[in-house]
Motif scaffolding. Structure first.
Motif, PDB file in Angstrom:
ATOM      1  N   THR A 150       0.814  -1.444  -0.125  1.00  0.00           N
ATOM      2  CA  THR A 150      -0.019  -0.154   0.058  1.00  0.00           C
ATOM      3  C   THR A 150       0.952   1.298  -0.045  1.00  0.00           C
ATOM      4  O   THR A 150       1.808   1.359   0.737  1.00  0.00           O
ATOM      5  N   ILE A 151       0.605   2.071  -0.719  1.00  0.00           N
ATOM      6  CA  ILE A 151       1.228   3.603  -0.796  1.00  0.00           C
ATOM      7  C   ILE A 151       0.300   4.525  -0.253  1.00  0.00           C
ATOM      8  O   ILE A 151      -0.992   4.710  -0.454  1.00  0.00           O
ATOM      9  N   VAL A 152       0.770   5.025   0.919  1.00  0.00           N
ATOM     10  CA  VAL A 152      -0.211   6.336   1.685  1.00  0.00           C
ATOM     11  C   VAL A 152       0.571   7.697   1.826  1.00  0.00           C
ATOM     12  O   VAL A 152       1.649   7.613   2.257  1.00  0.00           O
ATOM     13  N   LEU A 153      -0.288   8.386   1.343  1.00  0.00           N
ATOM     14  CA  LEU A 153      -0.060   9.821   1.059  1.00  0.00           C
ATOM     15  C   LEU A 153      -0.787  10.617   2.245  1.00  0.00           C
ATOM     16  O   LEU A 153      -1.757  10.618   2.162  1.00  0.00           O
ATOM     17  N   ALA A 154      -0.193  11.156   3.246  1.00  0.00           N
ATOM     18  CA  ALA A 154      -0.710  11.719   4.364  1.00  0.00           C
ATOM     19  C   ALA A 154      -0.121  13.116   4.358  1.00  0.00           C
ATOM     20  O   ALA A 154       1.332  13.127   4.791  1.00  0.00           O
ATOM     21  N   ALA A 155      -0.680  13.964   5.222  1.00  0.00           N
ATOM     22  CA  ALA A 155      -0.177  15.446   5.886  1.00  0.00           C
ATOM     23  C   ALA A 155       0.124  15.104   7.169  1.00  0.00           C
ATOM     24  O   ALA A 155      -0.623  14.278   7.814  1.00  0.00           O
ATOM     25  N   SER A 156       1.197  15.792   7.780  1.00  0.00           N
ATOM     26  CA  SER A 156       1.902  17.065   7.012  1.00  0.00           C
ATOM     27  C   SER A 156       3.177  16.452   6.597  1.00  0.00           C
ATOM     28  O   SER A 156       3.594  15.660   6.843  1.00  0.00           O
ATOM     29  N   GLY A 157       3.660  17.125   5.584  1.00  0.00           N
ATOM     30  CA  GLY A 157       5.003  16.994   5.144  1.00  0.00           C
ATOM     31  C   GLY A 157       6.093  16.731   5.747  1.00  0.00           C
ATOM     32  O   GLY A 157       6.928  16.066   5.375  1.00  0.00           O
ATOM     33  N   MET A 158       6.205  17.566   7.131  1.00  0.00           N
ATOM     34  CA  MET A 158       7.283  17.361   7.821  1.00  0.00           C
ATOM     35  C   MET A 158       7.223  16.394   9.233  1.00  0.00           C
ATOM     36  O   MET A 158       7.688  16.610  10.068  1.00  0.00           O
ATOM     37  N   CYS A 159       5.901  15.877   9.091  1.00  0.00           N
ATOM     38  CA  CYS A 159       5.362  14.864  10.138  1.00  0.00           C
ATOM     39  C   CYS A 159       5.253  15.618  11.504  1.00  0.00           C
ATOM     40  O   CYS A 159       5.260  15.002  12.618  1.00  0.00           O
ATOM     41  N   SER A 160       5.335  17.063  11.313  1.00  0.00           N
ATOM     42  CA  SER A 160       5.007  17.883  12.937  1.00  0.00           C
ATOM     43  C   SER A 160       3.579  17.886  13.290  1.00  0.00           C
ATOM     44  O   SER A 160       3.419  18.342  14.225  1.00  0.00           O
ATOM     45  N   GLY A 161       2.538  16.886  12.672  1.00  0.00           N
ATOM     46  CA  GLY A 161       1.294  16.975  12.824  1.00  0.00           C
ATOM     47  C   GLY A 161       0.496  16.345  11.883  1.00  0.00           C
ATOM     48  O   GLY A 161       0.983  15.729  10.835  1.00  0.00           O
ATOM     49  N   GLY A 162      -0.841  16.186  12.068  1.00  0.00           N
ATOM     50  CA  GLY A 162      -1.515  15.709  11.041  1.00  0.00           C
ATOM     51  C   GLY A 162      -1.815  14.378  11.163  1.00  0.00           C
ATOM     52  O   GLY A 162      -1.160  13.497  12.019  1.00  0.00           O
ATOM     53  N   ARG A 163      -2.445  13.580  10.073  1.00  0.00           N
ATOM     54  CA  ARG A 163      -2.817  12.259  10.221  1.00  0.00           C
ATOM     55  C   ARG A 163      -1.558  11.284  10.171  1.00  0.00           C
ATOM     56  O   ARG A 163      -1.438  10.043  10.390  1.00  0.00           O
ATOM     57  N   VAL A 164      -0.336  11.895   9.368  1.00  0.00           N
ATOM     58  CA  VAL A 164       0.763  10.937   9.146  1.00  0.00           C
ATOM     59  C   VAL A 164       1.282  10.668  10.548  1.00  0.00           C
ATOM     60  O   VAL A 164       1.852   9.332  10.295  1.00  0.00           O
ATOM     61  N   VAL A 165       1.042  11.233  11.392  1.00  0.00           N
ATOM     62  CA  VAL A 165       1.596  10.780  12.712  1.00  0.00           C
ATOM     63  C   VAL A 165       1.105   9.632  13.206  1.00  0.00           C
ATOM     64  O   VAL A 165       1.965   8.864  13.824  1.00  0.00           O
ATOM     65  N   ASN A 166      -0.369   9.270  12.854  1.00  0.00           N
ATOM     66  CA  ASN A 166      -0.911   8.026  13.351  1.00  0.00           C
ATOM     67  C   ASN A 166      -0.468   6.848  12.661  1.00  0.00           C
ATOM     68  O   ASN A 166      -0.059   5.673  13.145  1.00  0.00           O
ATOM     69  N   TYR A 167      -0.091   7.178  11.354  1.00  0.00           N
ATOM     70  CA  TYR A 167       0.639   5.947  10.601  1.00  0.00           C
ATOM     71  C   TYR A 167       2.041   5.693  10.918  1.00  0.00           C
ATOM     72  O   TYR A 167       2.397   4.756  11.171  1.00  0.00           O
ATOM     73  N   LEU A 168       2.794   6.716  11.337  1.00  0.00           N
ATOM     74  CA  LEU A 168       4.037   6.612  11.659  1.00  0.00           C
ATOM     75  C   LEU A 168       4.175   5.849  13.160  1.00  0.00           C
ATOM     76  O   LEU A 168       4.965   4.899  13.049  1.00  0.00           O
ATOM     77  N   LYS A 169       3.389   5.979  13.928  1.00  0.00           N
ATOM     78  CA  LYS A 169       3.291   5.424  15.429  1.00  0.00           C
ATOM     79  C   LYS A 169       2.889   3.966  15.134  1.00  0.00           C
ATOM     80  O   LYS A 169       3.484   2.969  15.829  1.00  0.00           O
ATOM     81  N   ALA A 170       2.111   3.722  14.227  1.00  0.00           N
ATOM     82  CA  ALA A 170       1.743   2.319  13.859  1.00  0.00           C
ATOM     83  C   ALA A 170       2.564   1.385  12.974  1.00  0.00           C
ATOM     84  O   ALA A 170       2.684   0.270  13.302  1.00  0.00           O
ATOM     85  N   LEU A 171       3.352   2.230  12.198  1.00  0.00           N
ATOM     86  CA  LEU A 171       4.333   1.444  11.059  1.00  0.00           C
ATOM     87  C   LEU A 171       5.700   1.655  11.391  1.00  0.00           C
ATOM     88  O   LEU A 171       6.558   0.862  10.732  1.00  0.00           O
ATOM     89  N   ILE A 172       6.176   2.616  12.038  1.00  0.00           N
ATOM     90  CA  ILE A 172       7.738   3.063  11.945  1.00  0.00           C
ATOM     91  C   ILE A 172       8.334   1.963  12.511  1.00  0.00           C
ATOM     92  O   ILE A 172       9.902   1.652  12.264  1.00  0.00           O
ATOM     93  N   GLU A 173       7.758   0.985  13.516  1.00  0.00           N
ATOM     94  CA  GLU A 173       8.714  -0.243  14.016  1.00  0.00           C
ATOM     95  C   GLU A 173       8.470  -1.236  13.116  1.00  0.00           C
ATOM     96  O   GLU A 173       8.953  -2.496  13.659  1.00  0.00           O
ATOM     97  N   ASP A 174       7.685  -1.368  11.962  1.00  0.00           N
ATOM     98  CA  ASP A 174       7.444  -2.478  10.912  1.00  0.00           C
ATOM     99  C   ASP A 174       8.632  -2.617  10.122  1.00  0.00           C
ATOM    100  O   ASP A 174       8.924  -1.636   9.438  1.00  0.00           O
ATOM    101  N   LEU A 175       9.389  -3.647   9.954  1.00  0.00           N
ATOM    102  CA  LEU A 175      10.707  -3.766   9.233  1.00  0.00           C
ATOM    103  C   LEU A 175      10.139  -3.556   7.716  1.00  0.00           C
ATOM    104  O   LEU A 175      10.872  -3.201   6.548  1.00  0.00           O
TER     105      LEU A 175
END
Length: 266
Positions: free
Chosen positions: A139-164
């Motif tokens: 899956t390709i996910v495009l989510a804001a914000s562009g610098m990860c300083s807020g927005g929905r992308v943060v929730n994706y990072l929390k869920a996926l950043i520790e997945d290889l």
């Protein structure tokens, strides 16, 4: 003409990749996701970058459409603002260039293709984050914000950043002090990042493609100055890291010794 020119220096120390090279790099990252059945997470600003990425992703998927693995790729735009602006881009198709109109004549829809899913409401966003954290599907996910300083992308990072299997792809400038810059810097070093008071190990692969940035590179900046018929007496360099400012300053002093190039004190 101008007496004093104030100009950015974000990429004053480098050149962007060509369109061909950046597309090849994007394809390579997507190929990794197809192979690993993981998520390519792209922090992207809602206006301009998201639409440009969708346009090129559609082309890459179209060119590899005979491969069943590529047919299973889902592309998600999870940003209400990006969704609204993408819809506006589609309404303004009469202003598209020849290349884009040629795709339309082929029956293709560069900004609304079959595998594209747009998420608007927050409940669906939360469901999608949970689904991707549990499911092995490219899956390709495009989510804001562009610098990860807020927005929905943060929730994706929390869920996926520790997945290889996750690939985080930066396509724009990451300012110092932002979560994006921390991930960009320490991800390749097996580092960590703190988000909302919790520490996360960066196990995801981290990539950067500069060619999609809206900021001009060194050549673009120099060309802009060169085309000013009556040259300014003073150039003030802003919006950039110190190294980028100093590199551009030295380049300008060499090419325009008669000008005074200033880096304002922050």
């Amino acid at each position: 003409k101008s007496d004093v020119l104030v100009i950015e220096s974000t990429y004053g120390d480098r050149r962007h990749e060509s369109r061909l090279k950046r597309t090849q790099q994007l394809k390579k990252v997507i190929e990794t996701a197809v192979k690993d059945k993981g998520v390519v997470l792209v922090p992207a600003f809602s206006i301009g970058r998201t639409q440009e990425l969708l346009y090129e992703i559609e082309q890459i998927i179209f060119q590899n459409g005979q491969d069943k693995n590529w047919q299973n790729i889902e592309v998600i735009v999870d940003s209400p603002l990006a969704a609204r602006f993408t819809a506006t881009y589609r309404k303004l198709r009469r202003f598209w260039d020849k290349e884009a109109r040629r795709r339309l004549k082929q029956g293709r829809h560069p900004l609304s293709f079959d595998s594209l899913l747009t998420i608007d409401d927050h409940a669906t966003h939360e469901q999608t984050v949970k689904y991707l954290a549990k499911t092995a599907r490219p899956t390709i996910v495009l989510a804001a914000s562009g610098m990860c300083s807020g927005g929905r992308v943060v929730n994706y990072l929390k869920a996926l950043i520790e997945d290889l299997r996750t690939d985080i792809l930066f396509v724009g400038y990451q300012a110092q002090g932002t979560t994006g810059r921390i991930i960009q810097t320490y991800g390749p070093r097996n580092g960590y990042v703190d988000m909302d008071g919790k520490r996360y190990r960066i196990k995801a692969k981290v990539h950067t493609i500069g060619g999609y940035s809206a900021h001009a590179d060194q050549k673009n900046l120099l060309d802009f100055i060169k085309r000013i018929r009556v040259q300014p007496r003073v150039i003030r360099l802003v919006h950039g890291d110190e190294a980028a400012k100093k590199t551009l300053r030295d380049k300008l002093k060499t090419e325009y010794p008669q000008m005074r190039v200033v880096i304002p004190q922050s």
